[in-house]
Design a protein around this motif. Structure first.
Motif, PDB file in Angstrom:
ATOM      1  N   LYS A 157       0.821  -1.204   0.000  1.00 54.79           N
ATOM      2  CA  LYS A 157       0.000   0.000   0.000  1.00 54.79           C
ATOM      3  C   LYS A 157       0.861   1.262   0.000  1.00 54.79           C
ATOM      4  N   VAL A 158       2.163   1.094  -0.151  1.00 52.07           N
ATOM      5  CA  VAL A 158       3.090   2.226  -0.134  1.00 52.07           C
ATOM      6  C   VAL A 158       3.661   2.433  -1.537  1.00 52.07           C
ATOM      7  N   LEU A 159       3.660   3.665  -1.983  1.00 50.18           N
ATOM      8  CA  LEU A 159       4.222   4.033  -3.276  1.00 50.18           C
ATOM      9  C   LEU A 159       5.475   4.872  -3.050  1.00 50.18           C
ATOM     10  N   VAL A 160       6.569   4.455  -3.649  1.00 53.42           N
ATOM     11  CA  VAL A 160       7.863   5.116  -3.467  1.00 53.42           C
ATOM     12  C   VAL A 160       8.293   5.771  -4.774  1.00 53.42           C
ATOM     13  N   PHE A 161       8.822   6.979  -4.680  1.00 55.64           N
ATOM     14  CA  PHE A 161       9.447   7.636  -5.822  1.00 55.64           C
ATOM     15  C   PHE A 161      10.954   7.592  -5.622  1.00 55.64           C
ATOM     16  N   GLU A 162      11.675   7.159  -6.637  1.00 59.73           N
ATOM     17  CA  GLU A 162      13.128   7.015  -6.555  1.00 59.73           C
ATOM     18  C   GLU A 162      13.780   7.494  -7.840  1.00 59.73           C
ATOM     19  N   ASP A 163      15.075   7.817  -7.748  1.00 61.36           N
ATOM     20  CA  ASP A 163      15.830   8.115  -8.960  1.00 61.36           C
ATOM     21  C   ASP A 163      17.100   7.280  -9.058  1.00 61.36           C
ATOM     22  N   ALA A 164      17.375   6.439  -8.051  1.00 62.73           N
ATOM     23  CA  ALA A 164      18.603   5.650  -8.036  1.00 62.73           C
ATOM     24  C   ALA A 164      18.298   4.153  -8.020  1.00 62.73           C
ATOM     25  N   PRO A 165      19.057   3.361  -8.771  1.00 61.20           N
ATOM     26  CA  PRO A 165      18.849   1.910  -8.763  1.00 61.20           C
ATOM     27  C   PRO A 165      18.928   1.299  -7.371  1.00 61.20           C
ATOM     28  N   MET A 180      10.067   5.172 -10.767  1.00 58.26           N
ATOM     29  CA  MET A 180      11.448   5.638 -10.905  1.00 58.26           C
ATOM     30  C   MET A 180      11.529   6.766 -11.923  1.00 58.26           C
ATOM     31  N   VAL A 181      12.246   7.821 -11.543  1.00 57.76           N
ATOM     32  CA  VAL A 181      12.554   8.923 -12.456  1.00 57.76           C
ATOM     33  C   VAL A 181      14.078   8.966 -12.551  1.00 57.76           C
ATOM     34  N   PRO A 182      14.664   8.142 -13.419  1.00 59.28           N
ATOM     35  CA  PRO A 182      16.117   7.959 -13.408  1.00 59.28           C
ATOM     36  C   PRO A 182      16.890   9.106 -14.033  1.00 59.28           C
ATOM     37  N   ASP A 183      18.113   9.266 -13.562  1.00 66.74           N
ATOM     38  CA  ASP A 183      19.060  10.161 -14.206  1.00 66.74           C
ATOM     39  C   ASP A 183      19.279   9.672 -15.637  1.00 66.74           C
ATOM     40  N   LYS A 184      19.465  10.600 -16.560  1.00 73.03           N
ATOM     41  CA  LYS A 184      19.632  10.223 -17.968  1.00 73.03           C
ATOM     42  C   LYS A 184      20.892   9.405 -18.209  1.00 73.03           C
ATOM     43  N   MET A 185      21.834   9.426 -17.252  1.00 70.87           N
ATOM     44  CA  MET A 185      23.063   8.653 -17.396  1.00 70.87           C
ATOM     45  C   MET A 185      22.847   7.167 -17.113  1.00 70.87           C
ATOM     46  N   ILE A 186      21.744   6.825 -16.452  1.00 66.44           N
ATOM     47  CA  ILE A 186      21.543   5.450 -15.999  1.00 66.44           C
ATOM     48  C   ILE A 186      21.140   4.542 -17.151  1.00 66.44           C
ATOM     49  N   ALA A 194      11.794  -1.284 -11.353  1.00 70.72           N
ATOM     50  CA  ALA A 194      10.750  -0.320 -10.992  1.00 70.72           C
ATOM     51  C   ALA A 194       9.423  -0.720 -11.633  1.00 70.72           C
ATOM     52  N   ASP A 195       8.323  -0.387 -10.961  1.00 70.35           N
ATOM     53  CA  ASP A 195       7.002  -0.679 -11.511  1.00 70.35           C
ATOM     54  C   ASP A 195       6.668   0.247 -12.670  1.00 70.35           C
ATOM     55  N   VAL A 196       7.100   1.504 -12.555  1.00 68.00           N
ATOM     56  CA  VAL A 196       6.877   2.502 -13.597  1.00 68.00           C
ATOM     57  C   VAL A 196       8.150   3.327 -13.724  1.00 68.00           C
ATOM     58  N   VAL A 197       8.544   3.650 -14.951  1.00 70.27           N
ATOM     59  CA  VAL A 197       9.704   4.506 -15.199  1.00 70.27           C
ATOM     60  C   VAL A 197       9.227   5.734 -15.965  1.00 70.27           C
ATOM     61  N   LEU A 198       9.563   6.926 -15.450  1.00 69.23           N
ATOM     62  CA  LEU A 198       9.137   8.182 -16.062  1.00 69.23           C
ATOM     63  C   LEU A 198      10.348   9.036 -16.409  1.00 69.23           C
ATOM     64  N   GLU A 199      10.210   9.860 -17.431  1.00 72.83           N
ATOM     65  CA  GLU A 199      11.269  10.808 -17.756  1.00 72.83           C
ATOM     66  C   GLU A 199      11.232  12.013 -16.833  1.00 72.83           C
ATOM     67  N   SER A 200      10.042  12.341 -16.330  1.00 71.05           N
ATOM     68  CA  SER A 200       9.879  13.509 -15.470  1.00 71.05           C
ATOM     69  C   SER A 200       8.815  13.227 -14.425  1.00 71.05           C
ATOM     70  N   LEU A 201       9.013  13.763 -13.231  1.00 71.92           N
ATOM     71  CA  LEU A 201       8.036  13.594 -12.162  1.00 71.92           C
ATOM     72  C   LEU A 201       6.696  14.224 -12.528  1.00 71.92           C
ATOM     73  N   THR A 202       6.717  15.232 -13.388  1.00 72.97           N
ATOM     74  CA  THR A 202       5.481  15.922 -13.740  1.00 72.97           C
ATOM     75  C   THR A 202       4.527  15.056 -14.560  1.00 72.97           C
ATOM     76  N   SER A 203       5.011  13.945 -15.093  1.00 78.18           N
ATOM     77  CA  SER A 203       4.144  13.092 -15.907  1.00 78.18           C
ATOM     78  C   SER A 203       3.446  12.004 -15.100  1.00 78.18           C
ATOM     79  N   ILE A 204       3.646  11.981 -13.781  1.00 80.57           N
ATOM     80  CA  ILE A 204       3.001  10.965 -12.957  1.00 80.57           C
ATOM     81  C   ILE A 204       1.492  11.181 -12.907  1.00 80.57           C
TER      82      ILE A 204
END
Length: 217
Positions: A157-165, A180-186, A194-204
């Motif tokens: 029931k917990v949703l986590v936002f992360e940017d690191a593996p 996950m909103v990963p760094d472009k270098m990753i 990750a359950d979902v991968v986004l380019e930007s947090l604003t698209s969630i």
């Protein structure tokens, strides 16, 4: 795939606060003295790890004549000068914060962002005595979840936002869902857990997770 979530965690680096670019610049400024480069590979290994573990990764990979403690001390001196200038993104929903930063570093980052800090119901830093192991262990996420009032009925029931593996691995080990909103270098291969991968947090779309829809300023 929507699931009803009753609590919400978020990791702050590179998402609400743009500190990852500051880390990169400060790391590189130290390595410049030795003619070394803060590589993509080192950054991926270091992201999300406790302070001295991350420093050891960089020191070992670069092969510079500093101990992890020496490197970390110099790095944080530079970071503390830069953190108050970090840009932030405001999210008007109840949040809790789980960050590998030690309390002093966290307070430096937030020193000029009191309105952002007020968004969180509680915070758990990497030097919290209840956090026995740093990311990629699940400890920090489990401690943060336990402090919700009331706590979640189950970790799914917990949703986590992360940017690191390392953070994604830790959150999944805790039984949580991860955006996950990963760094472009990753490397994209490192985002697959990750359950979902986004380019930007604003698209969630939080409504996909049973949470109210939000807008970004």
């Amino acid at each position: 795939m929507a699931t009803h979530h009753t609590s919400f965690l978020i990791w702050i680096y590179g998402l609400l606060l743009d500190t990852e670019s500051i880390y990169t610049e400060c790391m590189q400024s130290i390595l410049d003295r030795y003619g070394k480069v803060y590589t993509r590979e080192s950054k991926i290994k270091a992201m999300g790890r406790p302070r001295l573990e991350a420093a050891q990764v960089v020191v070992d990979d670069a092969g510079i004549p500093l101990t992890a403690e020496e490197f970390s001390k110099e790095l944080y001196s530079l970071l503390f000068e830069r953190f108050p200038t970090a840009r932030y993104m405001y999210m008007p929903v109840p949040l809790a914060l789980a960050t590998s930063s030690h309390t002093a570093a966290f307070e430096s980052k937030m020193s000029q962002k009191p309105e952002l800090l007020s968004c969180f119901s509680h915070t758990v830093c990497g030097d919290n005595p209840e956090v026995k192991n740093g990311k990629p262990s699940p400890d920090i996420f489990l401690v943060a979840a336990s402090k919700f009032d009331p706590p979640p009925l189950s970790m799914d029931k917990v949703l986590v936002f992360e940017d690191a593996p390392n953070g994604v691995v830790g959150a999944k080990a805790a039984g949580m869902n991860v955006v996950m909103v990963p760094d472009k270098m990753i490397d994209p291969e490192l985002t697959k857990e990750a359950d979902v991968v986004l380019e930007s947090l604003t698209s969630i779309r939080l409504e996909d997770w049973g949470l109210p829809a939000i807008s970004f300023d």
